[in-house]
Write a protein that holds these residues in place. Structure first.
Motif: not given
Length: 510
Positions: A188-197, A294-295
Protein backbone atom coordinates in the motif's frame (compact mmCIF):
# COMPACT_ATOMS: atom_id res chain seq x y z
CA UNK A 1 -6.14 -1.93 -4.03
CA UNK A 2 -6.20 -5.66 -4.63
CA UNK A 3 -7.45 -7.63 -1.61
CA UNK A 4 -5.19 -10.28 -0.11
CA UNK A 5 -6.28 -13.47 1.63
CA UNK A 6 -4.59 -16.58 3.01
CA UNK A 7 -6.56 -19.64 1.97
CA UNK A 8 -6.48 -23.28 3.05
CA UNK A 9 -8.04 -24.28 -0.28
CA UNK A 10 -6.00 -26.40 -2.64
CA UNK A 11 -5.24 -25.47 -6.22
CA UNK A 12 -7.88 -28.00 -7.27
CA UNK A 13 -10.71 -26.74 -5.05
CA UNK A 14 -10.22 -22.97 -4.98
CA UNK A 15 -13.16 -21.11 -6.51
CA UNK A 16 -11.56 -18.35 -8.54
CA UNK A 17 -11.32 -17.02 -12.08
CA UNK A 18 -7.88 -18.60 -12.38
CA UNK A 19 -5.33 -20.61 -10.46
CA UNK A 20 -1.68 -19.58 -10.75
CA UNK A 21 1.03 -22.23 -10.74
CA UNK A 22 4.78 -21.99 -11.11
CA UNK A 23 6.99 -23.69 -13.68
CA UNK A 24 10.76 -23.59 -14.08
CA UNK A 25 13.52 -24.43 -16.53
CA UNK A 26 14.89 -27.86 -15.69
CA UNK A 27 17.83 -29.68 -17.27
CA UNK A 28 15.48 -31.61 -19.55
CA UNK A 29 12.72 -29.05 -20.09
CA UNK A 30 9.83 -27.53 -18.16
CA UNK A 31 9.52 -28.51 -14.51
CA UNK A 32 6.32 -28.07 -12.51
CA UNK A 33 7.10 -26.21 -9.27
CA UNK A 34 5.86 -27.21 -5.80
CA UNK A 35 2.31 -26.05 -5.09
CA UNK A 36 1.02 -27.18 -8.47
CA UNK A 37 0.75 -30.90 -7.66
CA UNK A 38 -3.07 -30.94 -7.66
CA UNK A 39 -3.19 -29.12 -10.98
CA UNK A 40 -0.61 -31.45 -12.50
CA UNK A 41 -2.64 -34.43 -11.29
CA UNK A 42 -5.77 -33.04 -12.98
CA UNK A 43 -3.78 -33.00 -16.24
CA UNK A 44 -2.83 -36.63 -15.72
CA UNK A 45 0.67 -35.73 -14.65
CA UNK A 46 1.33 -34.16 -18.05
CA UNK A 47 1.05 -30.43 -17.23
CA UNK A 48 4.70 -29.82 -18.14
CA UNK A 49 4.28 -31.59 -21.48
CA UNK A 50 1.14 -29.61 -22.29
CA UNK A 51 2.89 -26.34 -21.47
CA UNK A 52 5.90 -27.26 -23.62
CA UNK A 53 3.51 -27.98 -26.50
CA UNK A 54 2.15 -24.46 -26.05
CA UNK A 55 5.67 -23.05 -26.24
CA UNK A 56 6.37 -22.54 -22.54
CA UNK A 57 9.95 -22.85 -21.32
CA UNK A 58 9.74 -21.85 -17.65
CA UNK A 59 11.73 -18.67 -18.24
CA UNK A 60 11.37 -15.92 -15.64
CA UNK A 61 8.19 -13.88 -16.11
CA UNK A 62 6.84 -16.06 -18.93
CA UNK A 63 3.04 -16.40 -18.70
CA UNK A 64 1.01 -19.19 -20.31
CA UNK A 65 -2.78 -19.47 -19.97
CA UNK A 66 -4.68 -22.66 -20.68
CA UNK A 67 -8.17 -24.03 -19.99
CA UNK A 68 -8.40 -25.99 -16.76
CA UNK A 69 -8.63 -29.77 -16.83
CA UNK A 70 -11.56 -31.68 -15.37
CA UNK A 71 -11.45 -31.77 -11.59
CA UNK A 72 -10.34 -28.15 -11.14
CA UNK A 73 -12.84 -25.58 -9.84
CA UNK A 74 -11.09 -22.63 -11.49
CA UNK A 75 -11.78 -22.44 -15.25
CA UNK A 76 -8.29 -21.17 -16.17
CA UNK A 77 -4.77 -22.22 -15.25
CA UNK A 78 -2.05 -19.60 -15.52
CA UNK A 79 1.49 -20.96 -15.50
CA UNK A 80 4.17 -18.41 -14.71
CA UNK A 81 7.89 -18.94 -15.22
CA UNK A 82 10.22 -18.92 -12.21
CA UNK A 83 13.47 -19.15 -14.17
CA UNK A 84 16.10 -21.80 -13.52
CA UNK A 85 14.94 -24.60 -11.23
CA UNK A 86 16.90 -24.63 -7.95
CA UNK A 87 19.26 -27.43 -7.09
CA UNK A 88 17.80 -30.38 -5.24
CA UNK A 89 17.21 -29.44 -1.61
CA UNK A 90 17.16 -25.70 -2.31
CA UNK A 91 14.05 -23.54 -2.40
CA UNK A 92 12.98 -20.85 -4.82
CA UNK A 93 14.48 -17.41 -4.33
CA UNK A 94 12.13 -14.83 -2.76
CA UNK A 95 12.66 -12.37 -5.58
CA UNK A 96 11.82 -15.04 -8.18
CA UNK A 97 8.53 -15.67 -6.35
CA UNK A 98 7.87 -11.94 -6.05
CA UNK A 99 8.39 -11.33 -9.77
CA UNK A 100 6.39 -14.39 -10.80
CA UNK A 101 3.43 -13.34 -8.66
CA UNK A 102 3.67 -9.84 -10.11
CA UNK A 103 3.67 -11.13 -13.70
CA UNK A 104 0.65 -13.31 -12.95
CA UNK A 105 -1.26 -10.47 -11.27
CA UNK A 106 -0.68 -8.21 -14.29
CA UNK A 107 -1.82 -10.93 -16.67
CA UNK A 108 -5.02 -11.38 -14.66
CA UNK A 109 -6.02 -7.72 -14.55
CA UNK A 110 -9.80 -7.42 -14.70
CA UNK A 111 -10.32 -10.78 -12.95
CA UNK A 112 -12.23 -10.86 -9.68
CA UNK A 113 -10.11 -13.49 -7.92
CA UNK A 114 -7.04 -15.62 -8.50
CA UNK A 115 -5.59 -18.39 -6.38
CA UNK A 116 -1.79 -18.39 -6.17
CA UNK A 117 -0.41 -21.94 -5.87
CA UNK A 118 3.26 -21.00 -6.06
CA UNK A 119 6.02 -22.68 -3.99
CA UNK A 120 5.22 -21.93 -0.36
CA UNK A 121 7.89 -23.26 1.97
CA UNK A 122 7.37 -20.80 4.80
CA UNK A 123 5.97 -17.41 5.83
CA UNK A 124 8.81 -15.67 4.00
CA UNK A 125 7.68 -17.21 0.72
CA UNK A 126 4.10 -16.17 1.49
CA UNK A 127 5.29 -12.60 2.04
CA UNK A 128 7.18 -12.58 -1.28
CA UNK A 129 4.19 -13.93 -3.22
CA UNK A 130 1.84 -11.48 -1.52
CA UNK A 131 4.13 -8.51 -2.20
CA UNK A 132 4.57 -9.50 -5.81
CA UNK A 133 0.86 -9.98 -6.41
CA UNK A 134 -0.13 -6.70 -4.74
CA UNK A 135 2.60 -4.68 -6.44
CA UNK A 136 2.03 -6.35 -9.80
CA UNK A 137 -1.69 -5.62 -9.66
CA UNK A 138 -1.05 -1.87 -9.35
CA UNK A 139 -2.90 0.35 -11.80
CA UNK A 140 -2.93 4.15 -11.97
CA UNK A 141 -6.34 5.15 -13.33
CA UNK A 142 -6.96 8.49 -11.62
CA UNK A 143 -6.94 10.37 -14.91
CA UNK A 144 -8.89 7.84 -17.00
CA UNK A 145 -12.34 9.01 -18.06
CA UNK A 146 -15.27 6.76 -17.15
CA UNK A 147 -16.28 6.25 -20.77
CA UNK A 148 -14.66 6.08 -24.19
CA UNK A 149 -16.90 8.74 -25.71
CA UNK A 150 -19.39 6.20 -27.06
CA UNK A 151 -21.23 5.57 -23.82
CA UNK A 152 -19.30 2.38 -23.05
CA UNK A 153 -17.35 1.94 -19.87
CA UNK A 154 -13.62 1.36 -20.05
CA UNK A 155 -12.52 -2.20 -20.66
CA UNK A 156 -12.37 -4.05 -17.34
CA UNK A 157 -8.85 -5.14 -18.30
CA UNK A 158 -7.68 -1.71 -17.20
CA UNK A 159 -8.81 -2.58 -13.67
CA UNK A 160 -6.51 -4.48 -11.29
CA UNK A 161 -7.02 -8.02 -10.05
CA UNK A 162 -9.73 -7.95 -7.38
CA UNK A 163 -8.41 -10.54 -4.91
CA UNK A 164 -5.23 -12.55 -4.59
CA UNK A 165 -5.63 -15.70 -2.49
CA UNK A 166 -2.38 -17.30 -1.31
CA UNK A 167 -3.18 -21.03 -1.33
CA UNK A 168 -1.80 -23.06 1.55
CA UNK A 169 -1.17 -19.82 3.42
CA UNK A 170 -2.18 -21.00 6.90
CA UNK A 171 -4.42 -18.08 7.97
CA UNK A 172 -4.35 -19.19 11.62
CA UNK A 173 -0.57 -19.35 11.79
CA UNK A 174 0.82 -16.21 13.47
CA UNK A 175 3.89 -15.99 11.24
CA UNK A 176 1.87 -16.34 8.05
CA UNK A 177 -0.73 -13.85 9.23
CA UNK A 178 1.96 -11.32 10.20
CA UNK A 179 3.71 -11.81 6.86
CA UNK A 180 0.47 -11.16 4.97
CA UNK A 181 -0.35 -8.06 7.01
CA UNK A 182 3.13 -6.64 6.49
CA UNK A 183 2.93 -7.31 2.76
CA UNK A 184 -0.40 -5.48 2.55
CA UNK A 185 0.98 -2.45 4.38
CA UNK A 186 4.24 -2.41 2.44
CA UNK A 187 2.50 -2.70 -0.93
CA UNK A 188 0.00 0.00 0.00
CA UNK A 189 2.83 2.41 0.80
CA UNK A 190 4.87 1.55 -2.28
CA UNK A 191 1.70 2.19 -4.27
CA UNK A 192 1.17 5.48 -2.41
CA UNK A 193 4.60 6.56 -3.65
CA UNK A 194 3.75 5.37 -7.16
CA UNK A 195 0.52 7.38 -7.17
CA UNK A 196 2.37 10.54 -6.15
CA UNK A 197 5.05 10.02 -8.80
CA UNK A 198 2.46 9.41 -11.51
CA UNK A 199 0.40 12.48 -10.58
CA UNK A 200 1.06 15.27 -13.10
CA UNK A 201 2.81 18.38 -11.87
CA UNK A 202 -0.20 20.62 -12.45
CA UNK A 203 -1.90 18.68 -9.64
CA UNK A 204 1.15 18.05 -7.44
CA UNK A 205 3.26 21.06 -6.56
CA UNK A 206 5.17 21.65 -3.29
CA UNK A 207 2.12 23.00 -1.50
CA UNK A 208 -0.20 20.14 -2.49
CA UNK A 209 2.51 17.55 -1.74
CA UNK A 210 2.85 19.06 1.74
CA UNK A 211 -0.94 18.82 2.10
CA UNK A 212 -0.73 15.08 1.30
CA UNK A 213 1.77 14.69 4.13
CA UNK A 214 -0.46 16.63 6.52
CA UNK A 215 -3.44 14.44 5.65
CA UNK A 216 -1.45 11.23 6.20
CA UNK A 217 -0.07 12.56 9.48
CA UNK A 218 -3.60 13.12 10.74
CA UNK A 219 -4.72 9.66 9.63
CA UNK A 220 -1.79 7.69 11.05
CA UNK A 221 -0.82 9.73 14.13
CA UNK A 222 2.37 11.25 12.76
CA UNK A 223 3.92 14.56 13.74
CA UNK A 224 4.18 17.01 10.85
CA UNK A 225 5.67 20.47 10.37
CA UNK A 226 5.61 22.44 7.13
CA UNK A 227 7.93 25.38 6.47
CA UNK A 228 6.48 27.64 3.77
CA UNK A 229 8.43 30.14 1.66
CA UNK A 230 8.29 32.83 4.36
CA UNK A 231 9.71 30.49 7.01
CA UNK A 232 12.32 29.17 4.58
CA UNK A 233 13.47 32.66 3.68
CA UNK A 234 13.57 33.75 7.31
CA UNK A 235 15.44 30.56 8.29
CA UNK A 236 18.11 31.01 5.64
CA UNK A 237 17.31 27.98 3.52
CA UNK A 238 19.16 29.30 0.50
CA UNK A 239 19.20 26.02 -1.39
CA UNK A 240 15.45 25.48 -1.31
CA UNK A 241 14.67 29.14 -1.96
CA UNK A 242 17.28 29.41 -4.70
CA UNK A 243 15.81 26.46 -6.61
CA UNK A 244 12.18 27.38 -6.02
CA UNK A 245 12.31 31.14 -6.61
CA UNK A 246 11.75 30.84 -10.36
CA UNK A 247 8.37 29.18 -9.94
CA UNK A 248 4.94 30.56 -9.09
CA UNK A 249 4.59 27.47 -6.85
CA UNK A 250 6.90 28.28 -3.89
CA UNK A 251 8.99 25.63 -2.10
CA UNK A 252 8.25 23.76 1.11
CA UNK A 253 10.27 21.78 3.64
CA UNK A 254 8.18 19.11 5.36
CA UNK A 255 9.20 17.27 8.51
CA UNK A 256 7.03 14.19 9.11
CA UNK A 257 7.89 11.87 11.97
CA UNK A 258 6.93 8.52 13.46
CA UNK A 259 7.91 8.16 17.11
CA UNK A 260 7.66 5.15 19.39
CA UNK A 261 7.74 5.22 23.17
CA UNK A 262 10.15 2.25 23.31
CA UNK A 263 12.46 3.45 20.55
CA UNK A 264 16.17 3.79 21.33
CA UNK A 265 17.33 4.73 17.82
CA UNK A 266 16.39 7.46 15.37
CA UNK A 267 16.64 7.36 11.59
CA UNK A 268 16.47 10.50 9.49
CA UNK A 269 15.30 10.03 5.91
CA UNK A 270 15.69 12.87 3.42
CA UNK A 271 13.98 12.94 0.04
CA UNK A 272 14.50 15.07 -3.05
CA UNK A 273 11.09 16.47 -3.99
CA UNK A 274 11.39 18.44 -7.21
CA UNK A 275 7.75 18.28 -8.31
CA UNK A 276 8.75 19.41 -11.80
CA UNK A 277 12.23 19.93 -13.17
CA UNK A 278 12.59 22.02 -16.30
CA UNK A 279 16.29 22.48 -15.59
CA UNK A 280 15.68 26.14 -14.71
CA UNK A 281 17.71 28.64 -16.75
CA UNK A 282 19.96 25.70 -17.75
CA UNK A 283 16.93 24.35 -19.60
CA UNK A 284 16.76 20.65 -20.37
CA UNK A 285 16.98 19.73 -24.06
CA UNK A 286 13.96 18.55 -26.02
CA UNK A 287 12.91 15.03 -25.12
CA UNK A 288 14.06 15.27 -21.50
CA UNK A 289 11.12 17.20 -20.02
CA UNK A 290 8.20 14.85 -20.50
CA UNK A 291 8.81 12.65 -17.45
CA UNK A 292 10.13 15.29 -15.08
CA UNK A 293 7.08 15.00 -12.84
CA UNK A 294 9.02 12.01 -11.45
CA UNK A 295 11.82 14.15 -9.98
CA UNK A 296 10.10 13.99 -6.58
CA UNK A 297 10.42 10.19 -6.39
CA UNK A 298 12.88 10.41 -3.49
CA UNK A 299 10.50 12.49 -1.39
CA UNK A 300 7.66 10.11 -2.28
CA UNK A 301 9.76 7.15 -1.09
CA UNK A 302 10.66 8.86 2.18
CA UNK A 303 7.05 9.91 2.82
CA UNK A 304 5.74 6.40 2.16
CA UNK A 305 8.43 4.79 4.32
CA UNK A 306 7.60 6.98 7.33
CA UNK A 307 3.91 6.14 6.99
CA UNK A 308 4.77 2.44 6.69
CA UNK A 309 6.88 2.60 9.86
CA UNK A 310 3.90 4.06 11.71
CA UNK A 311 1.41 1.56 10.30
CA UNK A 312 3.73 -1.33 11.23
CA UNK A 313 4.27 0.10 14.73
CA UNK A 314 8.05 -0.17 14.46
CA UNK A 315 9.98 0.50 17.67
CA UNK A 316 12.21 3.13 16.09
CA UNK A 317 11.90 6.85 15.57
CA UNK A 318 11.79 7.69 11.86
CA UNK A 319 11.88 11.30 10.75
CA UNK A 320 11.25 12.14 7.13
CA UNK A 321 12.39 15.38 5.50
CA UNK A 322 10.73 16.26 2.19
CA UNK A 323 12.66 18.95 0.30
CA UNK A 324 9.97 20.21 -2.09
CA UNK A 325 10.44 22.72 -4.89
CA UNK A 326 9.61 23.30 -8.54
CA UNK A 327 12.55 24.19 -10.80
CA UNK A 328 11.36 26.65 -13.45
CA UNK A 329 12.93 29.33 -15.68
CA UNK A 330 11.63 32.86 -15.24
CA UNK A 331 12.77 36.41 -14.57
CA UNK A 332 13.12 35.56 -10.89
CA UNK A 333 14.95 32.25 -11.36
CA UNK A 334 18.45 31.61 -10.08
CA UNK A 335 21.03 32.16 -12.85
CA UNK A 336 24.22 30.22 -13.61
CA UNK A 337 26.94 32.06 -11.73
CA UNK A 338 24.73 33.14 -8.83
CA UNK A 339 25.92 32.37 -5.31
CA UNK A 340 23.53 30.92 -2.71
CA UNK A 341 24.03 30.93 1.05
CA UNK A 342 22.83 27.56 2.28
CA UNK A 343 21.10 26.76 5.56
CA UNK A 344 24.45 25.47 6.87
CA UNK A 345 26.05 28.88 6.20
CA UNK A 346 28.21 27.54 3.38
CA UNK A 347 28.09 29.39 0.07
CA UNK A 348 27.55 27.62 -3.24
CA UNK A 349 28.22 28.95 -6.72
CA UNK A 350 25.50 27.63 -9.03
CA UNK A 351 27.20 26.67 -12.28
CA UNK A 352 24.23 24.70 -13.59
CA UNK A 353 20.66 25.26 -12.44
CA UNK A 354 19.77 21.74 -13.58
CA UNK A 355 21.96 20.41 -10.75
CA UNK A 356 19.24 21.56 -8.37
CA UNK A 357 18.46 18.40 -6.42
CA UNK A 358 21.69 18.56 -4.46
CA UNK A 359 20.87 22.17 -3.47
CA UNK A 360 17.51 21.36 -1.87
CA UNK A 361 18.91 18.19 -0.30
CA UNK A 362 21.83 20.12 1.20
CA UNK A 363 19.47 22.30 3.24
CA UNK A 364 17.40 19.33 4.36
CA UNK A 365 20.48 17.26 5.27
CA UNK A 366 21.86 20.08 7.42
CA UNK A 367 18.50 20.48 9.16
CA UNK A 368 18.21 16.73 9.71
CA UNK A 369 21.76 16.64 11.14
CA UNK A 370 20.81 19.22 13.78
CA UNK A 371 18.66 16.58 15.48
CA UNK A 372 21.68 14.25 15.73
CA UNK A 373 20.02 11.05 14.46
CA UNK A 374 21.78 7.71 14.62
CA UNK A 375 21.92 7.63 10.83
CA UNK A 376 20.78 9.63 7.81
CA UNK A 377 19.73 8.20 4.46
CA UNK A 378 18.79 10.42 1.54
CA UNK A 379 16.96 9.24 -1.57
CA UNK A 380 17.01 11.13 -4.85
CA UNK A 381 16.65 10.94 -8.60
CA UNK A 382 19.90 12.85 -8.62
CA UNK A 383 22.05 12.23 -11.67
CA UNK A 384 21.87 10.94 -15.21
CA UNK A 385 25.43 9.79 -14.64
CA UNK A 386 24.16 7.09 -12.27
CA UNK A 387 21.83 5.79 -14.99
CA UNK A 388 24.80 5.61 -17.38
CA UNK A 389 26.79 3.72 -14.75
CA UNK A 390 24.17 1.25 -13.49
CA UNK A 391 21.32 1.23 -15.99
CA UNK A 392 17.62 1.45 -15.26
CA UNK A 393 17.20 -1.29 -12.65
CA UNK A 394 19.90 -0.59 -10.05
CA UNK A 395 20.30 2.38 -7.75
CA UNK A 396 23.68 3.50 -6.46
CA UNK A 397 24.62 3.62 -2.78
CA UNK A 398 27.25 6.07 -1.51
CA UNK A 399 28.21 6.68 2.09
CA UNK A 400 30.67 8.32 4.47
CA UNK A 401 30.93 4.98 6.29
CA UNK A 402 31.95 1.79 4.48
CA UNK A 403 30.25 -0.50 7.00
CA UNK A 404 27.00 1.44 6.79
CA UNK A 405 27.12 1.39 2.99
CA UNK A 406 27.60 -2.39 3.05
CA UNK A 407 24.70 -2.75 5.48
CA UNK A 408 22.35 -0.65 3.33
CA UNK A 409 23.35 -2.66 0.26
CA UNK A 410 22.61 -5.91 2.07
CA UNK A 411 19.26 -4.55 3.25
CA UNK A 412 18.30 -3.43 -0.26
CA UNK A 413 19.02 -6.88 -1.66
CA UNK A 414 17.09 -8.45 1.21
CA UNK A 415 14.12 -6.21 0.43
CA UNK A 416 14.19 -7.22 -3.23
CA UNK A 417 15.59 -3.98 -4.64
CA UNK A 418 18.62 -4.05 -6.93
CA UNK A 419 21.41 -1.75 -5.79
CA UNK A 420 25.16 -1.37 -6.03
CA UNK A 421 27.72 0.24 -3.68
CA UNK A 422 29.59 3.18 -5.20
CA UNK A 423 32.72 5.01 -3.95
CA UNK A 424 33.21 8.65 -3.01
CA UNK A 425 36.75 9.30 -4.33
CA UNK A 426 38.29 12.20 -2.46
CA UNK A 427 40.22 13.48 -5.50
CA UNK A 428 36.93 14.44 -7.21
CA UNK A 429 36.20 17.01 -4.49
CA UNK A 430 38.72 19.46 -5.94
CA UNK A 431 36.63 19.81 -9.08
CA UNK A 432 33.95 21.59 -7.03
CA UNK A 433 36.32 24.33 -5.88
CA UNK A 434 34.92 27.77 -6.70
CA UNK A 435 36.85 31.03 -7.06
CA UNK A 436 34.03 33.00 -5.44
CA UNK A 437 32.27 30.61 -3.01
CA UNK A 438 32.96 27.75 -0.62
CA UNK A 439 32.13 25.26 -3.37
CA UNK A 440 30.30 24.95 -6.69
CA UNK A 441 27.33 22.72 -7.42
CA UNK A 442 29.21 21.10 -10.32
CA UNK A 443 32.54 19.35 -10.62
CA UNK A 444 34.18 16.98 -13.06
CA UNK A 445 31.82 15.65 -15.73
CA UNK A 446 33.21 12.12 -15.57
CA UNK A 447 31.97 10.41 -12.43
CA UNK A 448 29.19 12.99 -12.10
CA UNK A 449 27.10 10.76 -9.84
CA UNK A 450 30.00 10.44 -7.41
CA UNK A 451 30.62 14.20 -7.54
CA UNK A 452 26.99 14.75 -6.53
CA UNK A 453 27.49 12.39 -3.59
CA UNK A 454 30.60 14.29 -2.51
CA UNK A 455 28.62 17.54 -2.64
CA UNK A 456 25.95 16.12 -0.31
CA UNK A 457 28.61 14.77 2.06
CA UNK A 458 29.64 18.39 2.75
CA UNK A 459 26.32 18.95 4.55
CA UNK A 460 26.26 15.93 6.87
CA UNK A 461 26.76 16.57 10.57
CA UNK A 462 30.04 15.38 12.06
CA UNK A 463 30.05 11.76 13.20
CA UNK A 464 26.68 10.82 11.69
CA UNK A 465 26.64 7.72 9.44
CA UNK A 466 25.02 8.68 6.14
CA UNK A 467 24.05 6.91 2.94
CA UNK A 468 22.92 8.42 -0.36
CA UNK A 469 20.67 6.41 -2.68
CA UNK A 470 20.70 7.71 -6.26
CA UNK A 471 17.53 6.15 -7.70
CA UNK A 472 17.62 8.03 -11.03
CA UNK A 473 17.61 4.74 -12.96
CA UNK A 474 14.82 2.65 -11.39
CA UNK A 475 12.49 5.40 -10.09
CA UNK A 476 10.47 5.80 -13.30
CA UNK A 477 10.01 2.98 -15.80
CA UNK A 478 9.29 4.05 -19.35
CA UNK A 479 9.34 0.60 -20.94
CA UNK A 480 6.88 -2.29 -20.82
CA UNK A 481 5.91 -3.60 -17.37
CA UNK A 482 7.83 -6.62 -16.10
CA UNK A 483 7.48 -8.71 -12.97
CA UNK A 484 5.83 -6.47 -10.41
CA UNK A 485 7.32 -3.31 -11.96
CA UNK A 486 4.70 -1.15 -13.69
CA UNK A 487 5.09 1.45 -16.38
CA UNK A 488 5.62 4.87 -14.75
CA UNK A 489 6.46 5.45 -11.10
CA UNK A 490 7.91 2.38 -9.37
CA UNK A 491 8.22 3.39 -5.71
CA UNK A 492 11.93 2.60 -5.76
CA UNK A 493 13.58 2.87 -2.35
CA UNK A 494 10.48 2.41 -0.19
CA UNK A 495 11.09 -1.26 0.59
CA UNK A 496 14.76 -0.63 1.38
CA UNK A 497 13.94 2.21 3.78
CA UNK A 498 11.23 0.19 5.54
CA UNK A 499 13.55 -2.80 5.92
CA UNK A 500 16.26 -0.49 7.26
CA UNK A 501 13.79 0.83 9.83
CA UNK A 502 12.85 -2.72 10.82
CA UNK A 503 16.48 -3.76 11.18
CA UNK A 504 17.18 -0.66 13.24
CA UNK A 505 14.21 -1.38 15.50
CA UNK A 506 15.63 -4.88 16.00
CA UNK A 507 18.98 -3.38 17.12
CA UNK A 508 20.81 -4.04 13.86
CA UNK A 509 21.49 -0.60 12.41
CA UNK A 510 24.75 -1.72 10.81
Amino acid sequence: MTALTLSTSSAATVRADAVVVGVAKGPKGVVVAPGAEAVDKAFGGKLAAVLETLGASGAEGEVTKLPAADGLKAPVVLAVGLGEAPAKGDGYDSEALRRAAGSAARALSGSKKAGFALPLEDAGAAAAIAEGALLGAYSFTAYRSSSNGKGKKNDTKSQPLGEAAILGGKPRDKEFKAAAERAQTLAAEVNRARDLINTPSNDLDPKSFAAEAQAAAKEFGLKVEVLDEKALKKGGYGGLMGVGQGSEAPPRLVRIAHTHAKATKTLALVGKGITYDSGGISLKPAGHNETMKCDMSGAAAVFAAVVAAARLGLEVNVTGWLALAENMPSGSATRPGDVLTMYSGKTVEVLNTDAEGRLVLADALTRASEENPDAIVDVATLTGAMVLALGHRHFGIMSNDDAFRASVHEIAEEAGEQAWPMPLPGHLRKGMDSPVADLANMGERMGGGLVAGLFLKEFIGEGIPWAHLDIAGPAFHEGSPWGYTPKGGTGSGVRTLVRLAERTAAGDLG
